[in-house]
Every structure is written in structure tokens, then in C-alpha cells.
Design an enzyme around this catalytic site. Structure first.
Site, PDB file in Angstrom:
ATOM      1  CB  SER A  32      37.297  43.895  28.685  1.00 17.25           C
ATOM      2  OG  SER A  32      36.152  44.358  29.376  1.00 17.25           O
ATOM      3  CG  ASN A  47      47.043  41.621  32.535  1.00 18.58           C
ATOM      4  OD1 ASN A  47      45.855  41.549  32.293  1.00 18.58           O
ATOM      5  ND2 ASN A  47      47.506  41.778  33.764  1.00 18.58           N
ATOM      6  CE1 TYR A  93      38.977  49.052  29.017  1.00 21.08           C
ATOM      7  CE2 TYR A  93      36.687  48.393  29.273  1.00 21.08           C
ATOM      8  CZ  TYR A  93      38.039  48.121  29.411  1.00 21.08           C
ATOM      9  OH  TYR A  93      38.437  46.914  29.922  1.00 21.08           O
ATOM     10  CB  VAL A  99      38.754  41.402  37.514  1.00 22.27           C
ATOM     11  CG1 VAL A  99      39.846  40.739  38.347  1.00 22.27           C
ATOM     12  CG2 VAL A  99      38.392  40.552  36.300  1.00 22.27           C
ATOM     13  CD  GLU A 100      37.434  42.868  45.572  1.00 23.63           C
ATOM     14  OE1 GLU A 100      37.607  43.521  46.607  1.00 23.63           O
ATOM     15  OE2 GLU A 100      36.822  41.775  45.549  1.00 23.63           O
ATOM     16  CB  THR A 101      41.922  44.987  39.614  1.00 21.32           C
ATOM     17  OG1 THR A 101      41.108  45.723  38.687  1.00 21.32           O
ATOM     18  CG2 THR A 101      41.960  43.508  39.234  1.00 21.32           C
ATOM     19  CE  LYS A 132      40.636  46.252  27.348  1.00 21.35           C
ATOM     20  NZ  LYS A 132      41.892  45.478  27.416  1.00 21.35           N
TER      21      LYS A 132
END
Length: 181
Positions: free
Chosen positions: A72, A18, A87, A122-124, A91
Site C-alpha cells: 500500500s 494480497n 494500519y 483502489v476501488e474495492t 504496511k
């Protein structure tokens, strides 16, 4: 880390890779150090953990383990934003590595399964790290739509792990309903 896991828990039956990060390093003007960091975390780190998890399973004759790569949507499409193009390349590598792993496991006559889970937004803290010089823009990206939550990704992991042993779930692509790309 893997030696500690062996001592404390005898080994690994399930590996969930992860770790991942994006740095704003475009292809035409990005810093090599940023590219290397993304490759080291998103590709090399994932590959090392995969290898060590497999070796742990093999050493203990675990033939029903699972290796899950949290990937992703950027591993399946390239958005028109130069800051995330490199990035995306890392991925895409995760997408290829997951399929390559699946093929190698089949060749080894193993029943260990390999899955990629590819979430959209994703809200991170992810956007805050990517846009570290512009926290307002990061906050706005999360406020603009109803984003996925960490629990949504955890639910996908549970789903994959609960599949019958003869079922190979290769990839789950998931994104918020309101996400456009």
C-alpha cells in the site's frame, strides 16, 4: 492450504500475497484486538505464506520463482488520519519484509525475486470495511476521484512477472493521478 497446493499442483512457483485489512483503531484509543488482527493478517499471514512458498520452491529446485507482496502507499507515508495510523505501521512492515526477503534470497544465492506493489486508492470493498459505520463516506471517497481498479493492480503484477529473469523490480508505487497523498 499449502499441503493442498502440493497435492493439486505440485507446488508454488509464484506467490502473490494480497490479503490485507485496515480497522479504524487509532494508536491512542484503538483496541488491542483490532491491532492484533491487522498484524496477524497484514504481517504474520504474509510472512507465513512467503516462507511456505519459498520452501515449496526450494524443495522442487525452482530458482526462478517470484514472491509479490501487494502492499500500500500507506507503507511509504503516513496520512493525517488517526484511524489508519496502525494500519500504516503494518504496511511499513510489509515494505521492510519485502526488502528483507530480497536480501535473504540474495544471501541464499537464489534467483527467486521479491517485489512489493504499493497501490493508492483502489476501488474495492476496502473503504467500506474501514468505514463500516459510515458507508456514505466510503462511497464518497471512491466517487471523489477516478480510483485505481483491480485490473490496474493485475496489470502491475503481469508487468513484474514479465520482466527478464535478471531484472529485480523491488517496488512499484502507483496511485490515481488525482490522489493527493
Amino acid at each position: 492450504m499449502f499441503a493442498w497446493i502440493k497435492v493439486q499442483h505440485q507446488g508454488i512457483d509464484v506467490c502473490i500475497n494480497n490479503a490485507g485489512l485496515a480497522l479504524p483503531e487509532p494508536i491512542l484509543s484503538g483496541k488491542t484486538s483490532g491491532w492484533r488482527t491487522m498484524i496477524d493478517v497484514n504481517v504474520i499471514g504474509l510472512s507465513v505464506c512467503t516462507r511456505e512458498a519459498y520452501m515449496s520452491m526450494k524443495e522442487r529446485d525452482v530458482d526462478d520463482g517470484h514472491i509479490i507482496n501487494i502492499n500500500s502507499m500507506s507503507g511509504h507515508r503516513v496520512v493525517p488520519s488517526a484511524n489508519v495510523h496502525f494500519y500504516s505501521a503494518t504496511k511499513y512492515a510489509v515494505t521492510a519484509l519485502t526488502e528483507g526477503l530480497r536480501q535473504e534470497l540474495r544471501e541464499a544465492k537464489s534467483h527467486i525475486r521479491a517485489t512489493s506493489i504499493s497501490p493508492g486508492i483502489v476501488e474495492t470493498e476496502f473503504a467500506y470495511r474501514l468505514l463500516r459505520n459510515n458507508p456514505e463516506k466510503a462511497a464518497a471517497s471512491y466517487a471523489s476521484i477516478k480510483c485505481l481498479k483491480a485490473d490496474d493492480i493485475a496489470s502491475a503484477v503481469v508487468y513484474v512477472l514479465s520482466a527478464p529473469p535478471h531484472v529485480q523490480i523491488g517496488d512499484i508505487q502507483m496511485r490515481p493521478v488525482e490522489q493527493t497523498s
